[in-house]
Design an enzyme around this catalytic site. Structure first.
Site, PDB file in Angstrom:
ATOM      1  N   ASN A  90      -1.536   0.106   1.411  1.00  0.00           N
ATOM      2  CA  ASN A  90      -2.562  -0.955   1.449  1.00  0.00           C
ATOM      3  C   ASN A  90      -2.991  -1.229   0.183  1.00  0.00           C
ATOM      4  OD1 ASN A  90      -4.979  -2.449   3.005  1.00  0.00           O
ATOM      5  ND2 ASN A  90      -5.736  -0.641   1.788  1.00  0.00           N
ATOM      6  N   TYR A 155       0.042 -12.984  -7.393  1.00  0.00           N
ATOM      7  CA  TYR A 155      -0.329 -12.245  -6.222  1.00  0.00           C
ATOM      8  C   TYR A 155       0.472 -12.821  -4.762  1.00  0.00           C
ATOM      9  CZ  TYR A 155      -3.318 -10.687  -2.328  1.00  0.00           C
ATOM     10  OH  TYR A 155      -3.729 -10.139  -1.192  1.00  0.00           O
ATOM     11  N   LYS A 159       3.304 -10.303  -2.638  1.00  0.00           N
ATOM     12  CA  LYS A 159       3.173 -10.265  -1.250  1.00  0.00           C
ATOM     13  C   LYS A 159       4.464 -10.737  -0.499  1.00  0.00           C
ATOM     14  CE  LYS A 159      -0.846  -8.158  -1.158  1.00  0.00           C
ATOM     15  NZ  LYS A 159      -0.918  -6.601  -0.664  1.00  0.00           N
TER      16      LYS A 159
HETATM   17  P1  NAD Z   1     -10.565  -3.762  -2.199  1.00  0.00           P
HETATM   18  O1  NAD Z   1     -10.392  -3.896  -3.538  1.00  0.00           O
HETATM   19  O2  NAD Z   1     -11.732  -3.657  -1.501  1.00  0.00           O
HETATM   20  O3  NAD Z   1      -9.685  -2.449  -2.028  1.00  0.00           O
HETATM   21  C1  NAD Z   1      -8.558  -1.907  -2.710  1.00  0.00           C
HETATM   22  C2  NAD Z   1      -8.463  -0.747  -2.612  1.00  0.00           C
HETATM   23  O4  NAD Z   1      -6.997  -0.347  -3.097  1.00  0.00           O
HETATM   24  C3  NAD Z   1      -9.299   0.434  -3.223  1.00  0.00           C
HETATM   25  O5  NAD Z   1      -9.339   1.600  -2.136  1.00  0.00           O
HETATM   26  C4  NAD Z   1      -8.916   0.817  -4.292  1.00  0.00           C
HETATM   27  O6  NAD Z   1      -9.241   2.077  -4.670  1.00  0.00           O
HETATM   28  C5  NAD Z   1      -7.352   0.605  -4.257  1.00  0.00           C
HETATM   29  N1  NAD Z   1      -6.623   0.578  -5.316  1.00  0.00           N
HETATM   30  C6  NAD Z   1      -6.868  -0.423  -6.251  1.00  0.00           C
HETATM   31  N2  NAD Z   1      -6.177  -0.300  -7.380  1.00  0.00           N
HETATM   32  C7  NAD Z   1      -5.324   0.711  -7.336  1.00  0.00           C
HETATM   33  C8  NAD Z   1      -4.507   1.533  -8.162  1.00  0.00           C
HETATM   34  N3  NAD Z   1      -4.182   1.109  -9.212  1.00  0.00           N
HETATM   35  N4  NAD Z   1      -4.149   2.875  -7.659  1.00  0.00           N
HETATM   36  C9  NAD Z   1      -4.481   3.291  -6.284  1.00  0.00           C
HETATM   37  N5  NAD Z   1      -5.155   2.401  -5.312  1.00  0.00           N
HETATM   38  C10 NAD Z   1      -5.871   1.483  -5.949  1.00  0.00           C
HETATM   39  O7  NAD Z   1      -9.423  -4.667  -1.506  1.00  0.00           O
HETATM   40  P2  NAD Z   1      -9.121  -5.122  -0.028  1.00  0.00           P
HETATM   41  O8  NAD Z   1      -9.502  -6.561   0.081  1.00  0.00           O
HETATM   42  O9  NAD Z   1      -9.500  -4.457   0.936  1.00  0.00           O
HETATM   43  O10 NAD Z   1      -7.491  -5.255  -0.032  1.00  0.00           O
HETATM   44  C11 NAD Z   1      -6.770  -4.301   0.486  1.00  0.00           C
HETATM   45  C12 NAD Z   1      -5.332  -4.861   0.692  1.00  0.00           C
HETATM   46  O11 NAD Z   1      -5.515  -6.249   1.575  1.00  0.00           O
HETATM   47  C13 NAD Z   1      -4.697  -5.352  -0.508  1.00  0.00           C
HETATM   48  O12 NAD Z   1      -3.460  -5.268  -0.574  1.00  0.00           O
HETATM   49  C14 NAD Z   1      -5.032  -6.761  -0.651  1.00  0.00           C
HETATM   50  O13 NAD Z   1      -4.084  -7.385  -0.975  1.00  0.00           O
HETATM   51  C15 NAD Z   1      -4.977  -7.204   0.953  1.00  0.00           C
HETATM   52  N6  NAD Z   1      -5.563  -8.388   1.312  1.00  0.00           N
HETATM   53  C16 NAD Z   1      -6.787  -8.616   1.213  1.00  0.00           C
HETATM   54  C17 NAD Z   1      -7.449  -9.663   1.733  1.00  0.00           C
HETATM   55  C18 NAD Z   1      -8.757  -9.974   1.656  1.00  0.00           C
HETATM   56  O14 NAD Z   1      -9.378 -11.173   1.979  1.00  0.00           O
HETATM   57  N7  NAD Z   1      -9.694  -8.964   1.428  1.00  0.00           N
HETATM   58  C19 NAD Z   1      -6.518 -10.829   2.322  1.00  0.00           C
HETATM   59  C20 NAD Z   1      -5.491 -10.528   2.456  1.00  0.00           C
HETATM   60  C21 NAD Z   1      -4.591  -9.144   2.047  1.00  0.00           C
END
Ligand code: NAD
Length: 247
Positions: A90, A155, A159
């Site tokens: 994730n 990005y 994906k």
């Molecule tokens: P967030 O920034 O709130 O959380 C990201 C997480 O990734 C955190 O736990 C952080 O510790 C971890 N992380 C970041 N860099 C890291 C590294 N170098 N090594 C290990 N861990 C690392 O993000 P989120 O919005 O919860 O996103 C989580 C996933 O969901 C991602 O893959 C993101 O692309 C995807 N996503 C998010 C959304 C959205 O709207 N929030 C939409 C589509 C996809």
């Protein structure tokens, strides 16, 4: 739904990953959450333990871009907990901006976490899942993996690659009893979205057929289904959770 299962969730310290960790714990799994730093991992563990002291949860912080470190960490988890049933890839980062200003190093950084880390963790975990003759690998994709987006090309590119890994590994690992799926969230209420000004967010929400942003729990519910035996014959699927924005 996950009683007795052992799950590893990367990027589990906040946002969508944290919701997945909590959902899995509430459904009886033992969970190892993975973050980028000890401090953020400890903070997440503290928060979870405060919610339920009975949660079977621990944390790790390997460099996900380094295969040797990931392999050692996954091997230690297997040794400590006896097996690895579920891996959720994730952790992810994004960056907006025009290609004209896009730095090569920023493109590489996105690819390292969003794609290489998925490869590294999947490879290290699949070795044990093959021995167990069962396992589930789940990836967090994104709605932009379907049509791309007009800014920050790294990005969506990353994906699209996650979807490619999902489909390919589902085909390759099925014979070993391993299912591989992805969830493609739309705009989801995490810290990032909370920081978006109302003037930007409102028209965005208007463009979503369900007229709201997703909650981390909406996404976690999809992960729960795909991780569970209810999805025993589902593999190679990219499940959109985006209010019909792109699906
Ligand atoms: P967030 O920034 O709130 O959380 C990201 C997480 O990734 C955190 O736990 C952080 O510790 C971890 N992380 C970041 N860099 C890291 C590294 N170098 N090594 C290990 N861990 C690392 O993000 P989120 O919005 O919860 O996103 C989580 C996933 O969901 C991602 O893959 C993101 O692309 C995807 N996503 C998010 C959304 C959205 O709207 N929030 C939409 C589509 C996809």
């Amino acid at each position: 739904m996950l009683k007795g299962k052992v799950a590893v969730v990367t990027g589990g310290t906040r946002g969508i990953g944290y919701a997945i960790v909590k959902k899995f714990l509430d459904n009886g799994a033992a969970v190892v959450l993975c973050g980028s730093r000890k401090e953020t991992v400890d903070k997440a563990l503290e928060k979870l333990k405060a919610e339920n002291s009975g949660y079977e949860v621990s944390g790790v912080w390997p460099d996900l871009g380094n295969y040797a470190e990931v392999e050692e960490c996954i091997n230690q988890i297997k040794e400590k907990l006896g097996k690895i049933d579920i891996l959720v890839n994730n952790a992810g980062i994004s960056a907006m901006g025009s290609i004209y200003d896009y730095k090569e190093k920023d493109f590489k950084k996105i690819m390292e976490l969003n794609v290489e880390a998925v490869f590294n963790c999947s490879k290290a975990a699949a070795v044990h899942m093959r021995e167990q003759k069962s396992g589930v690998i789940l990836n967090t994709s994104s709605m932009v993996s379907l049509y791309g987006q007009a800014s920050g090309c790294g990005y969506p590119a990353s994906k699209f690659a996650v979807n490619g890994l999902t489909k390919s590994l589902a085909r390759e690992l099925g014979k070993d009893g391993i299912r591989v799926n992805a969830v493609a969230p739309g705009v989801t209420r995490t810290d990032m979205v909370d920081a978006v000004p109302d003037a930007v967010l409102k028209p965005l929400i208007e463009s979503i057929p369900l007229k709201k942003v997703g909650e981390p729990e909406d996404v976690a519910n999809a992960f729960l289904f795909l991780a569970s035996d209810m999805a025993a014959y589902v593999s190679g699927e990219i499940l959109s959770v985006d209010g019909a924005a792109m699906s």
